[in-house]
Scaffold this motif. Structure first.
Motif, PDB file in Angstrom:
ATOM      1  N   ALA A   1      30.914  41.332  19.441  1.00 34.99           N
ATOM      2  CA  ALA A   1      29.560  41.344  20.004  1.00 34.99           C
ATOM      3  C   ALA A   1      29.226  40.007  20.648  1.00 34.99           C
ATOM      4  CB  ALA A   1      28.544  41.679  18.913  1.00 34.99           C
ATOM      5  N   GLY A   2      29.569  38.897  19.978  1.00 39.36           N
ATOM      6  CA  GLY A   2      29.263  37.569  20.505  1.00 39.36           C
ATOM      7  C   GLY A   2      30.007  37.264  21.786  1.00 39.36           C
TER       8      GLY A   2
ATOM      9  N   LYS B   1      31.241  39.469  23.975  1.00 37.17           N
ATOM     10  CA  LYS B   1      30.720  40.306  25.064  1.00 37.17           C
ATOM     11  C   LYS B   1      29.392  39.769  25.582  1.00 37.17           C
ATOM     12  CE  LYS B   1      32.943  44.743  24.074  1.00 37.17           C
ATOM     13  NZ  LYS B   1      32.723  46.180  23.731  1.00 37.17           N
ATOM     14  N   SER B   2      28.498  39.382  24.676  1.00 32.86           N
ATOM     15  CA  SER B   2      27.191  38.879  25.115  1.00 32.86           C
ATOM     16  C   SER B   2      27.319  37.517  25.787  1.00 32.86           C
ATOM     17  CB  SER B   2      26.215  38.809  23.936  1.00 32.86           C
ATOM     18  OG  SER B   2      26.684  37.933  22.924  1.00 32.86           O
TER      19      SER B   2
ATOM     20  N   TYR C   1      29.951  36.364  27.606  1.00 34.34           N
ATOM     21  CA  TYR C   1      30.445  36.537  28.969  1.00 34.34           C
ATOM     22  C   TYR C   1      29.434  37.258  29.845  1.00 34.34           C
ATOM     23  CZ  TYR C   1      35.103  34.662  28.168  1.00 34.34           C
ATOM     24  OH  TYR C   1      36.155  33.815  27.915  1.00 34.34           O
ATOM     25  N   HIS C   2      28.672  38.184  29.281  1.00 35.52           N
ATOM     26  CA  HIS C   2      27.628  38.850  30.067  1.00 35.52           C
ATOM     27  C   HIS C   2      26.632  37.825  30.599  1.00 35.52           C
ATOM     28  CE1 HIS C   2      24.794  41.936  31.352  1.00 35.52           C
ATOM     29  NE2 HIS C   2      23.834  41.243  30.750  1.00 35.52           N
ATOM     30  N   GLU C   3      26.228  36.892  29.732  1.00 29.88           N
ATOM     31  CA  GLU C   3      25.284  35.862  30.165  1.00 29.88           C
ATOM     32  C   GLU C   3      25.915  34.922  31.195  1.00 29.88           C
ATOM     33  OE1 GLU C   3      23.166  31.871  28.451  1.00 29.88           O
ATOM     34  OE2 GLU C   3      23.228  33.602  27.095  1.00 29.88           O
TER      35      GLU C   3
ATOM     36  N   GLN D   1      26.273  36.708  34.545  1.00 32.74           N
ATOM     37  CA  GLN D   1      24.969  36.930  35.152  1.00 32.74           C
ATOM     38  C   GLN D   1      24.404  35.631  35.724  1.00 32.74           C
ATOM     39  OE1 GLN D   1      21.553  37.905  32.532  1.00 32.74           O
ATOM     40  NE2 GLN D   1      21.230  39.695  33.833  1.00 32.74           N
TER      41      GLN D   1
ATOM     42  N   CYS E   1      24.695  27.569  24.579  1.00 38.06           N
ATOM     43  CA  CYS E   1      25.010  28.972  24.862  1.00 38.06           C
ATOM     44  C   CYS E   1      25.980  29.527  23.823  1.00 38.06           C
ATOM     45  CB  CYS E   1      25.588  29.089  26.263  1.00 38.06           C
ATOM     46  SG  CYS E   1      26.043  30.765  26.750  1.00 38.06           S
TER      47      CYS E   1
ATOM     48  N   HIS F   1      25.223  32.698  20.910  1.00 39.70           N
ATOM     49  CA  HIS F   1      26.043  33.894  20.739  1.00 39.70           C
ATOM     50  C   HIS F   1      26.940  33.820  19.505  1.00 39.70           C
ATOM     51  CE1 HIS F   1      24.683  35.469  24.576  1.00 39.70           C
ATOM     52  NE2 HIS F   1      24.848  34.251  25.081  1.00 39.70           N
TER      53      HIS F   1
END
Length: 494
Positions: A118-119, A121-122, A124-126, A129, A177, A181
Motif C-alpha cells: 500500500a505504501g 503504491k501510494s 509512486y502515485h503521489e 502525479q 514524502c 507513506h
C-alpha cells in the motif's frame, strides 16, 4: 539578429546556447579549451576504444523533451534507441530493474517489498502525479529564480490553477514524502531511491528538494535512450549546426581574461588573441570566475553566484575500462548501478554508475569489445595531498572492481584496457577546479528559488552549466543554455 555573442566553453550548456543563437541569426563565436566538445558529456579515444567522459545515458530525447526540442529546432535528428528496461540496480540484498513503464515499475517494486504494498503504491502515485504537474511548466520553461520583471511576468503567465497544488511542497524534502507513506524505515527501498537521486540530484532522499526529486524519479519513465557512440553525439550535432549557421568554433582556446571596455566585452585567450562581443555566455565552472574576471567585476556579480564560487561540490573517480565481453557469461548491460552495504554511503565507491557500450556499437569499440565508463562520487578533501591522492585512487578503484566481480564473474580477466580519471585529470581535461563535477546538491538551500540564475549581474553577461538552475546533467545544463539564449535573443526559440 544584430548581436555579436561570445560563448566560452563548449559543454552542453554553451553548445545549446551557441547553436540556438546561431540558428536564430546571431553572430556567434564559441571558444573551447579542449580539443573535444561536450565537456563532462564529451569523449576521448584510446587505441580503437571510444570512452564517454562521464557515465551517462540519453535523456530528454522523447517528444517534447528538452534535447528533442533543441535538435528539432536545429534540424539535427539523432540516432537513438529507446530503453524499455532503463537500468539494473544491484544492491547487497536484492537486484532491481528500472522499467520505463510506470505500472510495470511499481508492480516490480511491490514484488520486492510485498509487506509495504500500500505504501509503495501510494508513494509512486503521489510522485508521478506531482511530476506530471511540474512537467506542464517545462513547455514554457520559466526561469528560476526570476530576477527581472519580465521573468516574473513570464513565470506568472506560465502558472495554471493546478500549479497551486505544488505550493505546499516548495519547502519539503523527499524524506517527508517517504514518512507520509510509511516507507522511511524500509532501508533497502530507501537505499535504492538514494542511488537514483545521488546520480541526478547529487544528494539523497533526506535532503533533496521534493519537487525536483519527483521529476528525477519520474523522468526515466518519460524516456531513456541508448545513443550509439555515446551522449557526446549531442555535442557533435550542436557543433555542426553552429558552424553550418555561420558560427565560429575555436578549439584549444583557453580564455584567461574577460574585460568590460566601452560597453563591449573583450576576451583574451592563453595565446594572446582577443575577441570582442556585445554579449558573453560563460559555460565554465563558476569556480573559475576569479581567474577570469577582475576584482571590480567579481564584486558586481549577483550574491548567489558570488557565494557559489566559494562553495565546493562533489568530485569523482571515474574508471575507463574496455573488456572482451566474450570472456564473460554474457555482454554487460548498457546501464547499471551498484550499491554496497548502506554503511558505505553513496560515495567513495559505496555506490557507482556503469555505462557500457552495446556489443554491436562499432562507434565505441571493435567487434567483441565493450567500453565502460564507471563513476563514483567522492569528497575533494580526500584528494588534497599527493600521498592521499594515490592511496584514495587505488582504494576506490579496488573497491569498485571487487564489487563488479561479485556481479560479473571473471570481469578482471576480461579487461583489455584500464585507466582512471581522478580529480586532477578532470581538472586538466575539462577545466574543473579540483575536479568539481555534477553541480550543487539539489537541497532546499540551493534549488528552485534559491538556485543561481543564468543572469550574472553584469551587463550582457550570462552563465550556464551544471552550477546554474536547474542543475546537473545534460538536461539541466541545456536548460540554462536555453535561458541564456532566450535572454539575448528576446525570443522563446523553442
Amino acid at each position: 539578429m544584430d548581436k555579436n555573442v561570445l560563448v566560452v566553453g563548449a559543454g552542453i550548456g554553451g553548445l545549446t546556447a551557441a547553436s540556438l543563437l546561431a540558428k536564430h541569426g546571431a553572430k556567434v563565436t564559441l571558444l573551447e579549451s579542449s580539443s573535444e566538445l561536450g565537456g563532462c558529456a564529451g569523449k576521448f579515444k584510446r587505441h580503437n576504444y571510444v570512452f564517454p567522459v562521464g557515465a551517462t545515458l540519453g535523456m530528454g530525447l522523447e517528444e517534447g523533451g528538452i534535447h528533442e526540442r533543441v535538435f528539432r529546432f536545429l534540424q539535427k535528428p539523432l540516432s537513438i534507441e529507446p530503453l524499455e528496461r532503463v537500468m539494473q540496480m544491484v544492491h547487497p540484498h536484492d537486484t532491481f530493474t528500472f522499467y520505463k513503464d510506470r505500472a510495470q515499475h511499481v508492480h516490480h517494486m511491490v514484488q520486492h517489498f510485498p509487506q509495504f504494498t500500500a505504501g509503495i503504491k501510494s508513494f509512486y502515485h503521489e510522485i508521478y502525479q506531482t511530476a506530471r504537474i511540474v512537467r506542464t511548466l517545462m513547455d514554457r520553461l520559466p526561469v528560476l529564480p526570476p530576477t527581472t520583471a519580465k521573468e516574473w511576468l513570464y513565470l506568472l503567465g506560465s502558472l495554471q490553477p493546478k500549479h497551486i497544488r505544488l505550493l505546499p511542497y516548495f519547502n519539503q524534502t523527499l524524506d517527508k514524502c517517504l514518512r507520509v507513506h510509511g516507507l522511511q524505515d524500509v532501508q533497502e527501498f530507501r537505499q535504492m531511491i538514494d542511488g537514483l537521486l545521488i546520480d541526478s540530484m547529487q544528494t539523497g532522499s533526506e535532503d533533496v528538494s521534493y519537487l525536483l526529486a519527483a521529476v528525477a524519479l519520474d523522468i526515466y519513465h518519460e524516456g531513456a535512450y541508448y545513443v550509439p557512440g555515446g551522449v557526446y553525439q549531442f555535442a557533435e550535432r550542436m557543433g555542426e549546426s553552429l558552424v553550418e549557421n555561420g558560427g565560429i568554433l575555436r578549439k584549444r582556446r583557453t580564455v584567461s581574461m574577460l574585460e568590460r571596455i566601452n560597453d563591449m566585452w573583450q576576451a583574451t585567450d592563453h595565446r594572446g588573441n582577443t575577441y570582442e562581443a556585445t554579449h558573453v555566455i560563460l559555460n565554465v565552472p563558476i569556480h573559475q570566475l576569479p581567474n577570469i574576471l577582475s576584482p571590480n567585476l567579481l564584486i558586481q556579480l549577483m550574491k548567489p553566484l558570488r557565494e557559489g564560487i566559494t562553495t565546493p561540490t562533489w568530485t569523482t573517480l571515474t574508471l575507463y575500462i574496455a573488456v572482451n565481453w566474450r570472456k564473460l557469461q554474457s555482454p554487460l548491460p548498457s546501464f547499471r548501478q551498484i550499491s554496497l552495504d548502506s554503511a558505505q554511503g553513496l560515495a567513495e565507491g559505496g555506490h557507482f554508475f556503469m555505462s557500457a557500450s552495446k556489443p554491436e556499437d562499432i562507434l565505441r569499440a571493435p567487434d567483441g569489445i565493450q567500453t565502460i565508463t564507471i563513476s563514483t562520487h567522492s569528497e575533494a578533501h580526500r584528494w588534497d595531498t599527493k600521498e592521499k591522492y594515490d592511496a584514495v585512487r587505488d582504494e576506490l578503484s579496488e573497491r569498485m572492481l571487487q564489487a563488479i566481480e561479485k556481479v560479473v564473474p571473471h570481469f578482471r580477466e576480461s579487461i583489455v584496457h584500464f585507466e582512471t580519471g581522478a580529480p586532477k585529470g578532470w581538472e586538466r581535461f575539462t577545466g574543473r577546479p579540483n575536479g568539481h563535477v555534477g553541480g550543487f546538491p539539489q537541497t532546499l538551500k540551493s534549488s528552485l528559488f534559491n538556485s543561481i540564475s543564468h543572469r550574472s549581474g553584469l551587463p550582457n553577461f550570462y552563465v550556464c552549466g551544471d552550477h546554474i538552475f536547474p542543475g546537473g546533467g545534460t538536461i539541466g545544463s541545456a536548460t540554462s543554455g536555453i535561458h541564456a539564449a532566450r535572454s539575448i535573443s528576446g525570443e522563446r526559440l523553442i
